[in-house]
Design an enzyme around this catalytic site. Structure first.
Site, PDB file in Angstrom:
ATOM      1  CB  ALA A   9      -5.379  -2.479  -0.838  1.00 57.11           C
ATOM      2  N   GLY A  13      -2.096   0.917  -5.553  1.00 56.13           N
ATOM      3  CA  GLY A  13      -2.669  -0.411  -5.804  1.00 56.13           C
ATOM      4  C   GLY A  13      -4.167  -0.360  -6.056  1.00 56.13           C
ATOM      5  CB  THR A  88       9.348   2.082  -1.218  1.00 55.03           C
ATOM      6  OG1 THR A  88       8.593   3.103  -1.913  1.00 55.03           O
ATOM      7  CG2 THR A  88       9.118   0.763  -1.896  1.00 55.03           C
ATOM      8  CB  SER A 127       6.756   0.042  -4.770  1.00 58.45           C
ATOM      9  OG  SER A 127       5.854  -0.819  -4.163  1.00 58.45           O
ATOM     10  CD  GLU A 161      -1.902  10.539  -3.492  1.00 59.43           C
ATOM     11  OE1 GLU A 161      -2.441  11.259  -2.630  1.00 59.43           O
ATOM     12  OE2 GLU A 161      -0.933   9.800  -3.258  1.00 59.43           O
ATOM     13  CG  ASN A 220       7.995  11.428  -8.786  1.00 59.76           C
ATOM     14  OD1 ASN A 220       7.147  11.829  -9.570  1.00 59.76           O
ATOM     15  ND2 ASN A 220       7.748  10.483  -7.903  1.00 59.76           N
ATOM     16  CB  CYS A 272       6.013  10.499  -4.752  1.00 55.05           C
ATOM     17  SG  CYS A 272       4.828   9.167  -4.674  1.00 55.05           S
ATOM     18  NE  ARG A 342       0.491   9.000   1.307  1.00 61.09           N
ATOM     19  CZ  ARG A 342       0.519   7.962   0.464  1.00 61.09           C
ATOM     20  NH1 ARG A 342       1.074   6.840   0.841  1.00 61.09           N
ATOM     21  NH2 ARG A 342       0.003   8.061  -0.730  1.00 61.09           N
TER      22      ARG A 342
HETATM   23  P1  NAI Z   1       0.150   3.242   0.602  1.00 61.38           P
HETATM   24  O1  NAI Z   1       0.819   3.364   1.912  1.00 61.38           O
HETATM   25  O2  NAI Z   1      -1.129   3.969   0.341  1.00 61.38           O
HETATM   26  O3  NAI Z   1      -0.150   1.687   0.308  1.00 61.38           O
HETATM   27  C1  NAI Z   1       0.756   0.653   0.532  1.00 61.38           C
HETATM   28  C2  NAI Z   1      -0.017  -0.534   1.105  1.00 61.38           C
HETATM   29  O4  NAI Z   1       0.838  -1.675   1.144  1.00 61.38           O
HETATM   30  C3  NAI Z   1      -0.516  -0.323   2.538  1.00 61.38           C
HETATM   31  O5  NAI Z   1      -1.921  -0.434   2.585  1.00 61.38           O
HETATM   32  C4  NAI Z   1       0.185  -1.436   3.336  1.00 61.38           C
HETATM   33  O6  NAI Z   1      -0.615  -1.967   4.385  1.00 61.38           O
HETATM   34  C5  NAI Z   1       0.456  -2.462   2.267  1.00 61.38           C
HETATM   35  N1  NAI Z   1       1.530  -3.409   2.580  1.00 61.38           N
HETATM   36  C6  NAI Z   1       2.778  -3.154   3.040  1.00 61.38           C
HETATM   37  N2  NAI Z   1       3.472  -4.304   3.168  1.00 61.38           N
HETATM   38  C7  NAI Z   1       2.646  -5.313   2.768  1.00 61.38           C
HETATM   39  C8  NAI Z   1       2.787  -6.739   2.649  1.00 61.38           C
HETATM   40  N3  NAI Z   1       3.940  -7.338   2.960  1.00 61.38           N
HETATM   41  N4  NAI Z   1       1.725  -7.456   2.217  1.00 61.38           N
HETATM   42  C9  NAI Z   1       0.553  -6.845   1.898  1.00 61.38           C
HETATM   43  N5  NAI Z   1       0.369  -5.510   1.969  1.00 61.38           N
HETATM   44  C10 NAI Z   1       1.400  -4.740   2.389  1.00 61.38           C
HETATM   45  O7  NAI Z   1       1.226   3.633  -0.494  1.00 61.38           O
HETATM   46  P2  NAI Z   1       0.983   4.182  -1.987  1.00 61.38           P
HETATM   47  O8  NAI Z   1       0.802   5.651  -1.998  1.00 61.38           O
HETATM   48  O9  NAI Z   1      -0.026   3.313  -2.672  1.00 61.38           O
HETATM   49  O10 NAI Z   1       2.414   3.910  -2.608  1.00 61.38           O
HETATM   50  C11 NAI Z   1       2.892   2.605  -2.885  1.00 61.38           C
HETATM   51  C12 NAI Z   1       4.142   2.737  -3.737  1.00 61.38           C
HETATM   52  O11 NAI Z   1       3.812   3.387  -4.969  1.00 61.38           O
HETATM   53  C13 NAI Z   1       5.251   3.570  -3.101  1.00 61.38           C
HETATM   54  O12 NAI Z   1       6.484   3.004  -3.474  1.00 61.38           O
HETATM   55  C14 NAI Z   1       5.097   4.922  -3.744  1.00 61.38           C
HETATM   56  O13 NAI Z   1       6.317   5.612  -3.798  1.00 61.38           O
HETATM   57  C15 NAI Z   1       4.635   4.547  -5.137  1.00 61.38           C
HETATM   58  N6  NAI Z   1       3.859   5.572  -5.836  1.00 61.38           N
HETATM   59  C16 NAI Z   1       2.916   6.332  -5.185  1.00 61.38           C
HETATM   60  C17 NAI Z   1       2.176   7.277  -5.868  1.00 61.38           C
HETATM   61  C18 NAI Z   1       1.148   8.105  -5.169  1.00 61.38           C
HETATM   62  O14 NAI Z   1       0.653   9.059  -5.770  1.00 61.38           O
HETATM   63  N7  NAI Z   1       0.775   7.810  -3.937  1.00 61.38           N
HETATM   64  C19 NAI Z   1       2.347   7.502  -7.314  1.00 61.38           C
HETATM   65  C20 NAI Z   1       3.307   6.624  -7.898  1.00 61.38           C
HETATM   66  C21 NAI Z   1       4.035   5.719  -7.173  1.00 61.38           C
END
Ligand code: NAI
Length: 480
Positions: A9, A13, A88, A127, A161, A220, A272, A342
């Site tokens: 989340a 997510g 990741t 991800s 973002e 990216n 990222c 970040r």
């Molecule tokens: P985030 O760190 O905000 O969210 C990830 C969430 O996953 C955390 O809340 C964590 O507690 C949860 N989590 C981890 N392991 C878990 C499990 N086993 N069960 C349930 N929950 C679990 O990360 P964010 O920014 O949402 O990024 C997620 C992915 O999306 C990464 O791979 C990132 O590279 C990719 N991404 C991110 C973007 C961005 O703008 N932030 C844009 C496009 C892709």
């Protein structure tokens, strides 16, 4: 009713699922996470992330067809489509440390999906992952499947973002990669049908799995490369008297190049770009493509160079010493309209200034004191783990204080560093600020947002990235 569950989340997510729920009223969407505090925040009036427009979307669907829960296993077992949007991070130890993606969280999510599933599922990689991750995930799922059919799709997220909701409402493209088998194609169509509720068909691209996975890393890398290219030019502009804004305007007028993403700055940040390029570099190295790896590595090197150059400008223009001097930092988030810090360039700049013993007074409209202290005391890459696995109580950095507004931060300061392009920094009363600062008073604009001439008239010595240098700075070395 189709049921979707998203594991993770976070910044991806939360907003993506909220928009799916809004646009598809007949789909039930559950967003699950192991972080109790994050889920509690999604269920409260104070959402865990700041993103323009997000609150309105969440409020419209929460409790109707959008749910946030820590009951990960129940929602996964009930879902038809499971998105995985977990962290990741870059590996910090072992094989590929400092470059490769750490798939610990992804693998544990995949094992859990296999454990709790009682019906066929489509598992979607949301991800950003190394190319060929789907193959590993497929193996984990099928070896533990008890006869259940899992179809893996890659559906990387391209939102930015700060404009996430707008990007999700009106994406340039949605990319779905899947197996070329009949079942694979059926799964692609099922996911396509979800997006087709609001995305025009010609913007939904379908590819094989590996192309989808690699396209995200490539996109990216290309974006970051544009920033490093213009930043590299900014150094040359300062050396020659050219103006980087004029150069990038002229360059961007070429329709083959285009005007976007050509602003010189103190450097790119965000969760990222660096992570994904390091990952790309590692994959190239693993495939024996040293020249290709070195090419992309340079994008990160230039970014680090730009941050160093900025710190050096500050120190050298202030008589080569900032020891004990108060420096105001305006902006800490990695860009405006987000509270996300970040990999923000502000971390490296602040650490550089602290290394030279400055006292920092930091103000950012969306970043908390706790977050700033965490960021300045955490080791590289530690930030990209679920919150409960991050260092709990960092020792506060004593030379850092956090101010509640820009006027407080700049009072009695010797210099100001603008590190995020928040709109409010363009509209400050710089005369009022100047009157309350030590003299000579400096402004180091890391985002090129201030009116340089106006500030010089007030009496400031101004450094603006890639712009003709203030006479004061002409003979001051900026390169490490
Ligand atoms: P985030 O760190 O905000 O969210 C990830 C969430 O996953 C955390 O809340 C964590 O507690 C949860 N989590 C981890 N392991 C878990 C499990 N086993 N069960 C349930 N929950 C679990 O990360 P964010 O920014 O949402 O990024 C997620 C992915 O999306 C990464 O791979 C990132 O590279 C990719 N991404 C991110 C973007 C961005 O703008 N932030 C844009 C496009 C892709």
């Amino acid at each position: 009713m189709v049921k979707i569950c998203c594991i993770g989340a976070g910044y991806v997510g939360g907003p993506t699922m909220a928009v799916i729920a809004l646009k598809c009223s007949l789909i039930e969407v559950a967003v699950v996470d192991i972080s109790v505090s994050r889920i509690a925040a999604w269920n409260s009036d104070q959402l865990p992330i700041y993103e323009p427009g997000l609150e309105e979307v969440v409020k419209q669907c929460r409790g109707k067809n959008l749910f946030f829960s820590t009951d990960v296993e129940r929602h996964v077992s009930e879902a038809d489509i499971v998105f995985v949007s977990v962290n990741t991070p870059t590996k910090t130890s072992g094989l590929g440390a400092g470059k490769a993606a750490d798939l610990t969280y992804w693998e544990s999510a995949a094992r859990m999906i296999a454990d709790v599933s009682k019906s066929n599922k489509i598992v979607v990689e949301k991800s950003t992952v190394p190319v060929k991750t789907a193959e590993a995930i497929e193996k984990i799922l099928t070896h533990n499947s008890k006869g259940i059919n899992f179809q893996i799709l890659s559906n990387p997220e391209f939102l930015a973002e700060g404009t996430a909701i707008q990007d999700l409402f009106n994406p340039d493209r949605v990319l779905i990669g899947g197996r070329e088998t009949l079942d694979g194609q059926k799964a692609i169509q099922a996911l396509k049908a979800v997006y087709a509720h609001w995305v025009p068909e010609d913007r939904i691209l379908t590819t094989n799995l590996w192309s989808a996975e690699l396209s995200k890393l490539a996109a990216n890398a290309f974006l970051a490369q544009r920033i490093s290219s213009v930043n590299a030019m900014s150094a040359l502009c300062e050396a020659t008297g050219a103006d980087v804004s004029q150069v990038s305007h002229a360059v961007g007028k070429d329709t083959r190049i285009g005007p976007k993403f050509l602003n010189a700055s103190v450097g790119f940040g965000g969760s990222c770009f660096q992570k994904d390029i390091l990952n790309l570099v590692y994959i190239c190295e693993c495939n024996g493509l040293t020249e290709v790896a070195n090419y992309w590595k340079q994008v990160i090197k230039v970014n680090d160079y730009q941050k160093n150059r900025f710190v050096n400008r500050v120190v050298s223009s202030m008589f080569n010493t900032i020891s004990g001097k108060k420096i105001a930092i305006l902006g800490f988030a990695f860009k405006k309209d987000t509270g996300d810090t970040r990999e923000t360039p502000a971390i490296d700049v602040c650490k550089g200034l602290l290394g030279d013993k400055a006292k920092l007074s930091i103000y950012d409209p969306q970043v908390t004191e706790d977050q700033i202290q965490r960021d300045l005391s955490m080791n590289k890459f530690d930030w990209d783990h679920p919150i409960h696995l991050q260092p709990m109580s960092p020792t506060a950095v004593k030379q850092v204080s956090v101010a509640w507004d820009a006027y407080e931060a700049t009072k009695d300061a010797h210099g100001i560093c603008i590190l995020t392009e928040w709109d409010e920094f363009k509209k400050l009363d710089y005369k009022k600020i100047f009157d309350k600062m030590q003299k000579p008073a400096f402004v180091f604009d890391g985002r090129n947002i201030v009116d340089v001439e106006k500030l010089r008239e007030i009496g400031f010595i101004v450094y603006s990235i890639g712009k003709p240098l203030d006479l004061w700075l002409k003979d001051m070395p900026a390169v490490a």
